[in-house]
Enzyme design. Structure first.
Site, PDB file in Angstrom:
ATOM      1  N   CYS A   7       0.851  -1.196   0.000  1.00 26.76           N
ATOM      2  CA  CYS A   7       0.000   0.000   0.000  1.00 26.76           C
ATOM      3  C   CYS A   7       0.889   1.250   0.000  1.00 26.76           C
ATOM      4  CB  CYS A   7      -0.916  -0.012   1.219  1.00 26.76           C
ATOM      5  SG  CYS A   7      -1.775  -1.580   1.431  1.00 26.76           S
ATOM      6  N   CYS A   9     -13.736  -3.901  17.617  1.00 27.02           N
ATOM      7  CA  CYS A   9     -13.526  -3.785  16.176  1.00 27.02           C
ATOM      8  C   CYS A   9     -12.133  -4.327  15.880  1.00 27.02           C
ATOM      9  CB  CYS A   9     -13.622  -2.317  15.760  1.00 27.02           C
ATOM     10  SG  CYS A   9     -13.299  -2.050  13.999  1.00 27.02           S
TER      11      CYS A   9
HETATM   12 FE1  SF4 Z   1      -1.498  -2.144   3.590  1.00 25.15          FE
HETATM   13 FE2  SF4 Z   1      -2.608  -2.643   5.995  1.00 25.15          FE
HETATM   14 FE3  SF4 Z   1      -0.286  -3.735   5.322  1.00 25.15          FE
HETATM   15 FE4  SF4 Z   1      -0.401  -1.136   5.744  1.00 25.15          FE
HETATM   16  S1  SF4 Z   1      -0.771  -2.709   7.238  1.00 25.15           S
HETATM   17  S2  SF4 Z   1       0.672  -2.179   4.081  1.00 25.15           S
HETATM   18  S3  SF4 Z   1      -2.445  -0.681   4.999  1.00 25.15           S
HETATM   19  S4  SF4 Z   1      -2.253  -4.099   4.343  1.00 25.15           S
END
Ligand code: SF4
Ligand code: SAM
Length: 387
Positions: free
Chosen positions: A125, A196
């Site tokens: 990401c 959550c």
């Molecule tokens: Fe992506 Fe979540 Fe991993 Fe960050 S923690 S790289 S947002 S999947």
């Protein structure tokens, strides 16, 4: 002495009349002077658009433009764009109207977020400091002990949080982690907090195990539009994201899903993301709207910041398209002024994360938040099911 009294009264009346005339002149003169000097110098040009418009009559002064906006329940990109592009005051008025029909406008839901497993994530990401694909200063850690998670939740509860969110930097949980995860849900739930989790992708059977443990919400952000998604993440697809949301729903867990503004997406991408969420059946119960925190070492470290009014418009649109959802002002609040946050609340945001960290990023902290809420006359919302 009646004659002397009426003489004094006459002098007072005369004085009042004279001072009123003088004040009018002064005001009148200053207006003439200001306008004269503008015209004479020819330097002052109005920078705003001037339209010849009829003043609304008192009976139709409730923002005439609203009459032309689509009614609630708009779910197409075109309708959502019309809403988004309305004059700012009209959009906010409609959002606040929807907000008041569904929530107490002066109550805000307070959540606390804890990173139960930090860094070293295999996903790429572009915004995330926890991705192993980025060179950041973050120290990776193992999954936290259950006792420590429950102890942190207890502290958050004492500080006023009603929902406790636990996040792990995973593509998805491994089967061997599930026992500890389930113990965390049970332990936090036993305190009387809403629970959550955000652990990445879930299979249907993992979602069902979390539901059995009593998990209330699962967070899984779609982050942006389907069109822009591949520019941000290449190790999974938009469809993968939707599949996990579907597993969460099938298991009977409430959905928390939103996105990030400021990653280089277009306004249409932002609106499209909200339309995708609003068209989930049913739409998410919780919708986090993040403003990108440009983390050093990530691909988006130098991204251009979002215009605050564009951000507020998206919050308003989220409220209108998903009237019953908690719209959460999430990452990026540290960089927002109190006034911007107040406008977001007016636009329908009614949830924040409290505390001075947000997984690995900075958050305003309890001092600034409690002062802001006090100044706005806002108080904490009680957990669902309590009164
Ligand atoms: Fe992506 Fe979540 Fe991993 Fe960050 S923690 S790289 S947002 S999947
Ligand atoms: N790994 C899990 C996942 O990606 O679903 C959970 C981790 S975390 C809660 C994920 C969310 O935090 C992202 O979907 C994104 O919306 C938000 N986020 C992460 N880094 C961010 C940043 N730098 N700025 C704004 N939001 C961010």
């Amino acid at each position: 002495m009646p004659a002397a009294n009426s003489y004094i009264a006459m002098i007072i009346d005369l004085y009042c009349v004279l001072s009123m005339i003088l004040q009018e002149r002064i005001i009148f003169k200053s207006v003439i002077l200001t306008r004269d000097s503008c015209f004479r110098l020819g330097r002052v040009q109005p920078s705003w658009e001037v339209r010849e418009e009829k003043m609304p009559t008192p009976s139709n002064n409730a923002t005439p433009a609203l009459a032309t906006l689509p009614k609630l329940g708009a779910r197409t990109l075109g309708d959502a764009q019309v809403l988004y592009e309305a004059p700012f005051n009209d959009l906010l008025f409609q959002a606040q109207t929807v907000h008041r029909a569904n929530f107490d406008p002066n109550r805000i839901q307070l959540s606390k977020l804890l990173s139960i497993k930090t860094g070293g994530c295999p996903e790429d990401c572009a915004y995330c400091s926890q991705s192993a694909h980025h060179q950041t200063d973050l120290k990776a850690s193992k999954l936290m002990e259950v006792e420590r998670v429950v102890a942190e939740a207890r502290k958050a509860q004492a500080g006023g949080a009603t929902r406790y969110c636990m996040g792990a930097a995973w593509r998805g949980p491994k089967q061997r982690d599930m026992d500890m995860i389930i113990a965390m849900v049970r332990g936090v739930k036993a305190l009387g907090l809403e629970t959550c989790m955000t652990l990445g992708m879930l299979s249907l059977s993992q979602a069902k195990s979390l539901a059995e443990a009593g998990l209330d919400y699962y967070n899984h952000n779609i982050d942006t539009s389907e069109r822009f998604y591949q520019e941000i993440v290449t190790t999974r697809s938009f469809a993968d994201r939707l599949e996990t949301l579907d597993h969460v729903r099938q298991a009977g867990i409430r959905v928390c899903s939103g996105g990030i503004l400021g990653m280089g997406e277009t306004v249409t991408d932002r609106i499209d993301m909200l339309v995708t969420l609003a068209n989930l059946a049913p739409p998410p119960e919780s919708v986090p709207i993040n403003m990108l925190i440009p983390m050093p070492g990530t691909k988006l470290a130098n991204a251009t910041s979002v215009d605050p009014f564009e951000f507020i418009r998206i919050v308003a649109l989220a409220r209108i398209l998903m009237p019953r959802a908690h719209v959460r002002l999430t990452a990026g609040r540290t960089a927002m002024s109190d006034e911007m946050q107040a406008l977001c609340f007016f636009a329908g945001a009614n949830s924040i994360f409290v505390g001075d960290t947000l997984l690995t990023a900075a958050n305003p902290g309890d001092g600034r938040d409690s002062s802001l809420l006090r100044r706005l006359g806002m108080t904490a919302m009680l957990p669902e099911g309590t009164s």
